[in-house]
Design an enzyme around this catalytic site. Structure first.
Site, PDB file in Angstrom:
ATOM      1  N   LYS A  23       0.837  -1.197   0.000  1.00 16.11           N
ATOM      2  CA  LYS A  23       0.000   0.000   0.000  1.00 16.11           C
ATOM      3  C   LYS A  23       0.870   1.244   0.000  1.00 16.11           C
ATOM      4  CE  LYS A  23      -3.744  -0.385   2.578  1.00 16.11           C
ATOM      5  NZ  LYS A  23      -4.372  -0.521   3.910  1.00 16.11           N
ATOM      6  N   ARG A  92      -2.906   3.543   8.555  1.00 13.45           N
ATOM      7  CA  ARG A  92      -3.237   2.320   7.805  1.00 13.45           C
ATOM      8  C   ARG A  92      -2.047   1.369   7.789  1.00 13.45           C
ATOM      9  NH1 ARG A  92      -4.765   4.979   2.117  1.00 13.45           N
ATOM     10  NH2 ARG A  92      -5.919   3.021   1.786  1.00 13.45           N
ATOM     11  N   GLY A 101      -6.489  -9.916   8.235  1.00 15.48           N
ATOM     12  CA  GLY A 101      -6.007 -10.348   9.544  1.00 15.48           C
ATOM     13  C   GLY A 101      -5.011  -9.357  10.097  1.00 15.48           C
ATOM     14  N   MET A 103      -4.002  -5.330  10.902  1.00  9.50           N
ATOM     15  CA  MET A 103      -4.786  -4.360  11.624  1.00  9.50           C
ATOM     16  C   MET A 103      -5.719  -3.546  10.727  1.00  9.50           C
ATOM     17  SD  MET A 103      -3.642  -1.244  13.816  1.00  9.50           S
ATOM     18  CE  MET A 103      -4.176  -0.273  12.444  1.00  9.50           C
ATOM     19  N   ARG A 338      -3.713  -1.514  -6.222  1.00 14.11           N
ATOM     20  CA  ARG A 338      -2.915  -2.753  -6.179  1.00 14.11           C
ATOM     21  C   ARG A 338      -3.307  -3.595  -7.389  1.00 14.11           C
ATOM     22  NH1 ARG A 338      -5.997  -4.707  -0.804  1.00 14.11           N
ATOM     23  NH2 ARG A 338      -8.077  -4.505  -1.650  1.00 14.11           N
ATOM     24  N   HIS A 454      -8.130 -46.747  -8.074  1.00 12.76           N
ATOM     25  CA  HIS A 454      -8.564 -47.007  -9.448  1.00 12.76           C
ATOM     26  C   HIS A 454      -9.533 -45.923  -9.909  1.00 12.76           C
ATOM     27  CE1 HIS A 454     -11.326 -48.860 -12.413  1.00 12.76           C
ATOM     28  NE2 HIS A 454     -10.185 -49.282 -12.934  1.00 12.76           N
ATOM     29  N   SER A 799      10.779 -43.022 -22.455  1.00 14.82           N
ATOM     30  CA  SER A 799       9.717 -42.281 -21.797  1.00 14.82           C
ATOM     31  C   SER A 799       9.754 -42.631 -20.317  1.00 14.82           C
ATOM     32  CB  SER A 799       8.362 -42.656 -22.407  1.00 14.82           C
ATOM     33  OG  SER A 799       7.334 -42.032 -21.673  1.00 14.82           O
ATOM     34  N   CYS A 867       5.922 -39.618 -18.998  1.00 16.84           N
ATOM     35  CA  CYS A 867       4.488 -39.878 -19.096  1.00 16.84           C
ATOM     36  C   CYS A 867       3.865 -40.181 -17.747  1.00 16.84           C
ATOM     37  CB  CYS A 867       4.202 -40.994 -20.088  1.00 16.84           C
ATOM     38  SG  CYS A 867       4.916 -42.569 -19.595  1.00 16.84           S
ATOM     39  N   TYR A 887       9.566 -33.815 -24.413  1.00 18.69           N
ATOM     40  CA  TYR A 887       8.132 -33.618 -24.194  1.00 18.69           C
ATOM     41  C   TYR A 887       7.706 -34.094 -22.812  1.00 18.69           C
ATOM     42  CZ  TYR A 887       7.467 -38.638 -24.994  1.00 18.69           C
ATOM     43  OH  TYR A 887       7.520 -39.991 -24.891  1.00 18.69           O
TER      44      TYR A 887
HETATM   45  P1  ADP Z   1      -7.739  -1.966   3.684  1.00 15.10           P
HETATM   46  O1  ADP Z   1      -6.349  -2.404   3.700  1.00 15.10           O
HETATM   47  O2  ADP Z   1      -8.663  -2.789   4.508  1.00 15.10           O
HETATM   48  O3  ADP Z   1      -8.243  -1.697   2.305  1.00 15.10           O
HETATM   49  P2  ADP Z   1      -7.412   0.881   3.944  1.00 15.10           P
HETATM   50  O4  ADP Z   1      -6.217   1.356   4.659  1.00 15.10           O
HETATM   51  O5  ADP Z   1      -7.368   0.926   2.484  1.00 15.10           O
HETATM   52  O6  ADP Z   1      -7.763  -0.566   4.485  1.00 15.10           O
HETATM   53  O7  ADP Z   1      -8.646   1.706   4.476  1.00 15.10           O
HETATM   54  C1  ADP Z   1      -9.968   1.323   4.250  1.00 15.10           C
HETATM   55  C2  ADP Z   1     -10.764   2.463   3.712  1.00 15.10           C
HETATM   56  O8  ADP Z   1     -10.701   3.582   4.571  1.00 15.10           O
HETATM   57  C3  ADP Z   1     -10.261   2.980   2.390  1.00 15.10           C
HETATM   58  O9  ADP Z   1     -10.807   2.276   1.333  1.00 15.10           O
HETATM   59  C4  ADP Z   1     -10.764   4.401   2.366  1.00 15.10           C
HETATM   60  O10 ADP Z   1     -12.050   4.424   1.837  1.00 15.10           O
HETATM   61  C5  ADP Z   1     -10.774   4.768   3.821  1.00 15.10           C
HETATM   62  N1  ADP Z   1      -9.629   5.628   4.073  1.00 15.10           N
HETATM   63  C6  ADP Z   1      -8.379   5.287   4.434  1.00 15.10           C
HETATM   64  N2  ADP Z   1      -7.589   6.355   4.525  1.00 15.10           N
HETATM   65  C7  ADP Z   1      -8.366   7.417   4.222  1.00 15.10           C
HETATM   66  C8  ADP Z   1      -8.131   8.801   4.125  1.00 15.10           C
HETATM   67  N3  ADP Z   1      -6.945   9.352   4.383  1.00 15.10           N
HETATM   68  N4  ADP Z   1      -9.162   9.604   3.775  1.00 15.10           N
HETATM   69  C9  ADP Z   1     -10.371   9.066   3.525  1.00 15.10           C
HETATM   70  N5  ADP Z   1     -10.651   7.765   3.585  1.00 15.10           N
HETATM   71  C10 ADP Z   1      -9.665   6.949   3.938  1.00 15.10           C
HETATM   72 MG    MG Z   2      -8.009  -0.493   1.069  1.00 12.33          MG
END
Ligand code: ADP
Ligand code: MG
Ligand code: MG
Length: 919
Positions: A23, A92, A101, A103, A338, A454, A799, A867, A887
């Site tokens: 990210k 984030r 899983g 945060m 991504r 079988h 083979s 084979c 092959y």
């Molecule tokens: P995930 O990894 O679960 O996608 P994100 O870090 O992308 O989590 O955050 C989830 C959502 O929170 C994003 O899709 C976005 O809509 C919102 N978000 C995150 N950061 C911001 C921000 N700076 N301003 C507005 N919305 C945000």
């Molecule tokens: Mg996201």
């Protein structure tokens, strides 16, 4: 702190996902190519590892963070913790590999009493401000302070109820203020401390919480489950991003999109958005989002900007992107991108399209697709949207889904199948004599046996779905029903099996039919251009041969002639051949078999023309064609009872006066016939007992049969060469290859070659033609491998029969190994893989290398292939390419996978190492 732990989006290296997380790296990259990303910065994964090692943030890290916050303040004109124009941020997580899983994201960080007041003043929208506030308190409470969501939710619901409001949007500023106050109390009660007012303290707590989440149980479990090693992802980064608001009114929105349709691959705008909402609302499903094309009407100008964003993302990343955006008061911000995860159809279509659009090269078009993904395209599969619980589970033995009426024996399957019904053959286990039932069935289900039973092997060969070893099913053939705990399955009940997962369902679950699209054909044609190793098919019937050819097989690498013996019209002749007492008697049976075999081969050659067809001479021990001893004993007993009845009837006839009218059956009885049947069965019984072997797989089979019963091999050789002659006369180009199984010494080959030469000469003379074909051997004994140099004097091709060769190398019997100790060996880490599925490079592979060397020393142009079942596995194909096999041969449905894998093997050959791990 010598290493740089914090990078602004302007400065971070967008290619360094290891350091910045996926990210973070993409936020940097997008910023630097001029996309509108809210200002922010990344704290690196190294800082995370440092923190986890030392249990505290690195010296000076917070100072660097403050410097970055200062910069963001300067760019945005906002102040972190300021009362007038407060800067709010999101915190984030994000590692090199995206991992559920990890945060959750904290939004709206930086709110406290002072900044809240400022925000209300600034926006003149108390509802918005309190909504942001209550969201922040709850998210921060949950994520950073580990307070249960429920503790907050009860208050939220109570207020909603009190005020008679149904949806969240119905709450007004007063309600939200009340909720916020209650939430602050919850935090105080749960942590013993008031909610942190200092915004830097808020940030510090959040950074630590993100770092700690890397070693949280959910994340650790996930990494273990999906084999994510530290060199793939090590630690999580923290992304701090200026908040932008999609929830400030009806000129605001938030959404997610794909640059192309991930279900079909079609090049179109794809995604959903919500007006007046914050990002989490789209994911949480609180409100139903609208499809993106509605944005075109609702906010035409922003839609245009979004199209532009989409185009720039693809032009830059040269890969389908999955992106997140927010619109704040008419301005579009991109918050994440991504590489998009897509199904196989979409992957293939986008590869072809993006190449045609000049976005990617042929190599990239091929390499971006995992060959195994193509599996999806070749079998019918269950509608993924069904949520019907399964009845039982067995082993996923042959992929694909099938649905039909349940039957309990092969004859019923055939009868019902002939009427056009879809059927599933349910047996405890299957035997060679059930083969006609396989042909008539959509799928096979057994309650016993493993992935190599079988049922499994035959079903895979035919490309039919199979679930094996579903032990919870108690099959009762006599009463024609089966029990799964309390549930009764009667003959004729409809069931569905999923051979890709092993699940069994009661009733009909919709299946999606496979399609071999134009795009797939195009892409595989590119793969063939690049690949050096060719792909052949293991097939035994003309019908399967045509399928294999349509999948792109460049020949048949293995045709097992014994499968032809099992057909209902031949088995009685085969049995006569086996129980024959003299060579002459045997020859009579063989003479009857010859036309059948000749016909089989001719059809097969035609179906594969002009490609080579490798026919293996008879391989299994002969008793396999006979019923079991117990079955014969039962049958003889029944015949004898019948004989007694006949005797009784005769006595009846003699006793009654001749003018007593008799019911019909009395005039149809013939003791003579029963006697013949008894004699025949007793002969079979005697033969079964004669043929008994302690270890039949190491017994009288393969070329050993050819040595003791030359007439059998001669009949087969004659059928092959005569059908070739017929094809030549009909101007159909054919390339037969005669292959001898189980060879251990060159002398065996010389012997068989002598039969071949004689028959060849005879046929050439009689037809005045010249026969072109190859003579070769399987390499499936260790001795053959070490004597390859000598074998190559007679054999024109090798083979590798890696099923037997693996058994021989490990001294494992496959069935016993897979059903008993192999799972334990895998679990204990004594063996990494199942060597019958993944070619054992370290052991079997070394024998193969020796064989190739020795063989080509004698005969440099020696054609060599594999084979065994492993020949269809991408990993094994890479090794086969590496040792320069010509092959690989695999079952028909794996051909497309193997073709793509063969191209990968070539493209990635420089990165290949036999010693990637030392097992
Ligand atoms: P995930 O990894 O679960 O996608 P994100 O870090 O992308 O989590 O955050 C989830 C959502 O929170 C994003 O899709 C976005 O809509 C919102 N978000 C995150 N950061 C911001 C921000 N700076 N301003 C507005 N919305 C945000
Ligand atoms: Mg996201
Ligand atoms: Mg073999």
């Amino acid at each position: 702190m010598t290493e740089q732990y914090v990078y602004s989006f302007q400065n971070g290296d967008g290619k360094n996902k290891q350091l910045l997380g996926g990210k973070g790296a993409n936020l940097c990259e997008m910023t630097q190519i001029g996309l509108n990303v809210p200002p922010g910065f990344v704290i690196t994964t190294s800082a995370c590892l440092d923190y986890l090692d030392n249990h505290q943030l690195a010296d000076g890290l917070l100072d660097k963070v403050k410097v970055q916050i200062k910069e963001v303040e300067q760019t945005t004109g906002k102040t972190f913790g300021g009362g007038e124009n407060p800067l709010l941020i999101s915190v984030r997580s994000g590692s090199a590999i995206s991992m559920p899983g990890m945060m959750d994201t904290i939004l709206n960080l930086g709110l406290n009493r002072k900044t809240l007041a400022g925000l209300i003043e600034q926006t003149n929208d108390p509802r918005f401000a309190y909504d942001a506030y209550r969201r922040f308190i709850q998210l921060f409470g949950k994520v950073a302070l580990d307070i249960d969501d429920e503790k907050f939710d009860v208050h939220f619901e109570a207020i909603k109820k009190q005020s008679g409001v149904k949806a969240d949007v119905g709450l007004d500023a007063g309600h939200l203020k009340e909720i916020s106050d209650l939430f602050l109390q919850v935090v105080h009660e749960e942590t013993g401390n008031p909610f942190p007012e200092d915004v830097f303290e808020q940030l510090e707590i959040s950074i630590k919480a993100v770092f700690n989440s890397w070693t949280g149980k959910r994340a650790v479990d996930y990494r273990r489950e999906f084999h994510i090693t530290p060199d793939m992802a090590n630690g999580t980064a923290v992304n701090v991003v200026t908040m932008v608001f999609g929830n400030m009114g009806n000129d605001c929105a938030t959404g997610v999109g794909f640059t192309r349709n991930p279900g079909t691959g079609i090049n179109e705008m794809y995604g959903e958005y919500l007006v007046n909402a914050q990002g989490e609302d789209v994911v949480a499903g609180i409100r139903t989002p609208k499809p993106v094309h509605e944005l075109k009407k609702e906010m035409p100008d922003l839609y245009k900007q979004l199209v532009d964003l989409r185009n720039k993302l693809e032009a830059h990343y040269k890969e389908v992107q999955d992106y997140e955006y927010t619109i704040e008061k008419g301005t579009l911000y991109c918050l994440q991108t991504r590489n998009g995860k897509m199904n196989a159809t979409a992957m293939v279509k986008t590869s072809v399209d993006m190449l045609n659009e000049g976005l990617i090269s042929k190599e990239q078009a091929l390499l971006r697709i995992d060959p195994e993904l193509l599996e999806q395209l070749l079998h019918p599969h269950l509608d993924p949207n069904n949520n019907i619980p399964s009845l039982a589970k067995g082993l996923p033995a042959s992929p694909g889904a099938a649905c039909g009426k349940c039957v309990f024996d092969a004859d019923s399957a055939e009868r019902l199948g002939r009427t056009g019904e879809d059927v599933i053959l349910l047996r405890e286990e299957t035997k060679p004599e059930d083969i006609h039932g396989f042909f008539a069935s959509q799928g096979i289900l057994t309650s016993r046996g493993g992935k190599t039973s079988h049922a499994a092997v035959v079903a895979r060969g035919m490309g039919k779905a199979c679930v094996a070893g579903a032990e919870d099913i108690k099959v009762d053939v006599k009463s024609r029903r089966a029990l799964v705990s309390e549930v009764l399955i009667s003959e004729g009940d409809i069931i569905t099996i999923d051979g890709s997962t092993g699940e069994i369902y009661l009733g009909r679950i919709p299946t999606i039919q496979p399609s071999f699209s134009e795009e797939l054909k195009t892409m595989l044609a590119w793969a063939d251009e690049i690949a050096e190793i060719r792909v052949h098919a293991n097939v035994d019937t003309p019908e399967r041969a045509r399928t294999a050819a349509s999948y792109g097989a460049k020949g048949i690498g293995l045709c097992r002639t014994e499968r032809m013996f099992n057909a209902t019209d031949r088995l009685p002749i085969v049995i006569d051949m086996i129980i024959a007492d003299s060579t002459e008697e045997r020859q009579i049976a063989l003479d009857k078999l010859l036309p059948f075999q000749r016909d089989d081969f001719q059809q097969l050659f035609e179906a594969m023309s002009p490609h080579p067809v490798t026919v293996r001479l008879l391989d299994p021990p002969m008793h396999e064609f006979l019923p079991s001893e117990q079955q014969l004993l039962d049958e003889i007993q029944a015949l004898k009872q019948y004989e007694t009845i006949l005797l009784g009837q005769k006595v009846t006839l003699n006793t009654l006066s001749s003018n007593t009218p008799l019911p019909p059956p009395f005039d149809q009885l013939d003791e003579e016939v029963v006697n013949i049947a008894i004699t025949k069965k007793e002969l079979m019984l005697k033969k079964v007992r004669d043929l008994f072997e302690v270890n039949p797989m190491l017994g009288h089979r393969g070329v050993r049969l050819g040595m003791s019963y030359p007439e059998i091999y001669k009949m087969q050789i004659r059928s092959i060469l005569e059908s070739a002659a017929i094809c030549i006369k009909r101007q159909i180009p054919v390339l037969p290859e005669i292959m001898v199984p189980q060879v251990i010494t060159a002398k065996e080959l010389v012997q068989v070659k002598q039969y071949v030469d004689e028959i060849k000469h005879e046929i050439e003379q009689a037809n005045r033609i010249e026969l072109k074909f190859k003579f070769g051997t399987m390499i499936e004994t260790v001795r053959a491998s070490t004597r390859a140099g000598a074998l190559a004097e007679t054999a024109e091709f090798f083979s590798f029969g890696t099923n037997d060769l693996t058994q021989a190398t490990f001294s494992f019997s496959r069935e016993d190994a897979e059903n008993k100790f192999l799972p334990l060996y895998n679990e204990m880490g004594l063996l990494e893989d199942n060597p019958f599925e993944v070619l054992d490079v370290k052991g079997v592979g070394q024998l193969m290398k020796i064989t190739v060397d020795l063989g080509r020393k004698t005969r440099p142009e020696m054609k060599i292939g594999i084979c065994g079942e492993q020949g269809g596995l991408p990993l094994s194909i890479r090794f086969c390419h590496h040792i320069k096999l010509d092959y690989v041969s695999c079952s028909a449905p794996r051909i497309p996978i193997a073709r793509l894998a063969a191209a990968h093997a070539k493209l990635l050959e420089n990165e290949y190492s036999e010693h990637q791990d030392d097992r």
